[in-house]
Scaffold this motif. Structure first.
Motif, PDB file in Angstrom:
ATOM      1  N   CYS A 154     -10.143 -10.250 -42.610  1.00  0.00           N
ATOM      2  CA  CYS A 154     -11.051 -10.038 -41.490  1.00  0.00           C
ATOM      3  C   CYS A 154     -11.633  -8.636 -41.529  1.00  0.00           C
ATOM      4  O   CYS A 154     -10.923  -7.666 -41.765  1.00  0.00           O
ATOM      5  CB  CYS A 154     -10.346 -10.267 -40.156  1.00  0.00           C
TER       6      CYS A 154
ATOM      7  N   LYS B 216     -12.979  -7.219 -38.981  1.00  0.00           N
ATOM      8  CA  LYS B 216     -12.985  -6.662 -37.629  1.00  0.00           C
ATOM      9  C   LYS B 216     -11.618  -6.166 -37.196  1.00  0.00           C
ATOM     10  O   LYS B 216     -10.611  -6.431 -37.837  1.00  0.00           O
ATOM     11  CB  LYS B 216     -13.522  -7.706 -36.654  1.00  0.00           C
ATOM     12  N   ASN B 217     -11.661  -5.474 -36.057  1.00  0.00           N
ATOM     13  CA  ASN B 217     -10.481  -4.738 -35.623  1.00  0.00           C
ATOM     14  C   ASN B 217     -10.175  -4.995 -34.155  1.00  0.00           C
ATOM     15  O   ASN B 217      -9.817  -4.054 -33.438  1.00  0.00           O
ATOM     16  CB  ASN B 217     -10.767  -3.239 -35.844  1.00  0.00           C
ATOM     17  N   CYS B 218     -10.328  -6.242 -33.722  1.00  0.00           N
ATOM     18  CA  CYS B 218     -10.079  -6.575 -32.310  1.00  0.00           C
ATOM     19  C   CYS B 218      -8.684  -6.059 -31.941  1.00  0.00           C
ATOM     20  O   CYS B 218      -7.720  -6.282 -32.680  1.00  0.00           O
ATOM     21  CB  CYS B 218     -10.170  -8.081 -32.099  1.00  0.00           C
TER      22      CYS B 218
ATOM     23  N   TYR C 286      -6.367  -6.772 -29.922  1.00  0.00           N
ATOM     24  CA  TYR C 286      -5.224  -7.644 -29.586  1.00  0.00           C
ATOM     25  C   TYR C 286      -4.705  -8.417 -30.797  1.00  0.00           C
ATOM     26  O   TYR C 286      -3.655  -9.025 -30.758  1.00  0.00           O
ATOM     27  CB  TYR C 286      -5.645  -8.658 -28.505  1.00  0.00           C
ATOM     28  N   CYS C 287      -5.441  -8.430 -31.892  1.00  0.00           N
ATOM     29  CA  CYS C 287      -5.222  -9.448 -32.922  1.00  0.00           C
ATOM     30  C   CYS C 287      -4.354  -8.962 -34.083  1.00  0.00           C
ATOM     31  O   CYS C 287      -4.616  -7.915 -34.680  1.00  0.00           O
ATOM     32  CB  CYS C 287      -6.573  -9.911 -33.450  1.00  0.00           C
TER      33      CYS C 287
ATOM     34  N   ILE D 230      -4.161  -9.983 -37.129  1.00  0.00           N
ATOM     35  CA  ILE D 230      -4.725  -9.893 -38.489  1.00  0.00           C
ATOM     36  C   ILE D 230      -5.947  -8.974 -38.526  1.00  0.00           C
ATOM     37  O   ILE D 230      -6.782  -9.059 -39.421  1.00  0.00           O
ATOM     38  CB  ILE D 230      -5.040 -11.286 -39.085  1.00  0.00           C
ATOM     39  N   ARG D 231      -6.032  -8.084 -37.529  1.00  0.00           N
ATOM     40  CA  ARG D 231      -7.134  -7.113 -37.490  1.00  0.00           C
ATOM     41  C   ARG D 231      -7.153  -6.278 -38.785  1.00  0.00           C
ATOM     42  O   ARG D 231      -6.110  -6.075 -39.424  1.00  0.00           O
ATOM     43  CB  ARG D 231      -7.024  -6.234 -36.239  1.00  0.00           C
TER      44      ARG D 231
ATOM     45  N   GLY E 191     -10.361 -15.542 -40.271  1.00  0.00           N
ATOM     46  CA  GLY E 191     -10.902 -14.266 -39.813  1.00  0.00           C
ATOM     47  C   GLY E 191     -12.357 -14.150 -40.245  1.00  0.00           C
ATOM     48  O   GLY E 191     -12.891 -15.032 -40.915  1.00  0.00           O
ATOM     49  N   GLU E 192     -12.983 -13.063 -39.854  1.00  0.00           N
ATOM     50  CA  GLU E 192     -14.384 -12.859 -40.266  1.00  0.00           C
ATOM     51  C   GLU E 192     -14.380 -12.295 -41.684  1.00  0.00           C
ATOM     52  O   GLU E 192     -14.292 -11.093 -41.887  1.00  0.00           O
ATOM     53  CB  GLU E 192     -15.125 -11.961 -39.269  1.00  0.00           C
TER      54      GLU E 192
END
Ligand code: 5AD
Ligand code: SF4
Length: 350
Positions: A63, A65-67, A69-70, A72-73, A109-110
């Motif tokens: 992924c 991205k770096n959300c 809460y997640c 696998i950020r 993930g993205e």
């Protein structure tokens, strides 16, 4: 207002801020019971006792991205990254078909590098099997959504997570709320069956902001809405936060059923993680979809969005899903399980 008073208002279509706020503010499960019963009776009017099963395959945990809460950020360096090969995905899909499940959800993930790979996968699945293909792969440019649709994807899940602009930007350092909304509109324009949803109990989330989320969904009119509790993951900035109780998540889910009526609503894995009977309660109070995990077992432990995720060490089977469905007093409905549009029951929608 008592639970009975609120139910009466909801039954006559009063979805005002005041009524929705009063419902979410109820702290006692017995008091809320009339509203749960209304939710379940609406679910039954459209779906009877049927629950659709969709098999999830988590095909990439990469992924960009770096959300916050997640699990696998991007910045979680403890995660061993993977992307399934076409053969691995097809053999998982083959298992689904053998177990009489005819919707696959490809979640990831993205991982933009996987766009072409994913498009090939969609084609291969559609060439080999008569099944609905749902994607849950985040934000992509319009032309990529379009290519995926042309390759044969039927449905797309993209949660808005929260419509609170401050909370959204605090949680999503890479994202823009207006763009997320734009993506959902694009998916509708491309005639995907569209799913969205929120997390409930996010740090800083208020009842008022959840009511705004409900209004957003009444406006968007998605075909599916997945509601899950926020759960912390130890290797994220929110790792020390505490999850809220399941009750708030179930209240939000019931209000979604009551306001959007024939929408597909899953009993989510996060509900089952927060409480062992979470998914069963959800199916008693208005959920009509169950989504077991068909990711090959060697990869499951690498797709942990939050701590203590269930069904990581067990091998999910149709029998396991059906047992949960029976425990809720419902039955497995074979087939693709598209949205049930029943205009005579809901003239406002057509
Ligand atoms: N707790 C609960 N749900 C989460 N998701 C991601 N991280 C978490 C978490 N820590 C949910 C998001 C996303 C979906 C695939 O998983 O809502 O949209
Ligand atoms: Fe990536 Fe989705 Fe996790 Fe955000 S929630 S970090 S986009 S996998």
């Amino acid at each position: 207002m008592s639970g009975d008073d609120i139910r009466r208002e909801l039954e006559r279509g009063n979805f005002s801020r005041e009524v929705l706020t009063a419902a979410l503010a109820i702290t006692n499960e017995n008091e809320f019971m009339p509203i749960f019963e209304l939710s379940e009776s609406i679910c039954e009017a459209y779906y009877g006792k049927s629950v659709f099963i969709r098999g999830i395959i988590e095909f990439t945990n990469r992924c960009r991205k770096n959300c916050r809460y997640c699990g696998i950020r991007r910045e979680n360096g403890t995660v061993e990254r993977y992307r399934l090969t076409e053969d691995e995905v097809l053999s998982a899909v083959d298992r689904l078909v053998r177990e009489d499940i005819h919707t696959v959800v490809l979640q990831g993930g993205e991982d933009p590098a996987s766009d072409d790979h994913l498009i090939d996968l969609i084609r291969s699945i559609r060439e080999r099997y008569d099944m609905a293909v749902t994607l849950s792969v985040g934000e992509r440019p319009f032309d990529v959504y379009e290519r995926m649709r042309h390759a044969g994807a039927d449905r797309f899940l993209l949660r808005i997570e929260t419509t609170d602009p401050v909370l959204f930007s605090e949680l999503h350092p890479d994202d823009d709320l207006a763009y997320r909304k734009h993506c959902l509109t694009s998916l509708k324009e491309l005639w995907y069956e569209v799913g969205s949803g929120i997390m409930v109990g996010l740090p800083g989330q208020t009842i008022e902001s959840i009511v705004n989320d409900l209004f957003y969904f009444m406006d968007l009119r998605p075909d599916m809405i997945g509601i899950g509790p926020f759960l912390p993951h130890k290797d994220t900035p929110l790792g020390d936060e505490k999850p809220r109780e399941l009750f708030l998540t179930l209240k939000v889910m019931a209000l979604i059923r009551i306001t959007l009526r024939d929408v597909n609503i899953p009993a989510t894995t996060a509900m089952g993680t927060l409480s062992s009977d979470g998914r069963i309660k959800a199916m008693r109070y208005g959920a009509n979809v169950f989504m077991p995990n068909y990711t090959p077992s060697t990869y499951r432990g690498k797709y942990l969005l939050y701590d203590n995720k269930i069904c990581v060490n067990e091998d999910c089977t149709n029998a396991c899903a059906v047992a949960a469905i029976h425990a809720a007093g419902k039955v497995f409905a074979p087939g693709k399980g598209g949205r049930h549009r029943t205009p005579e029951l809901n003239p406002a929608l057509e």
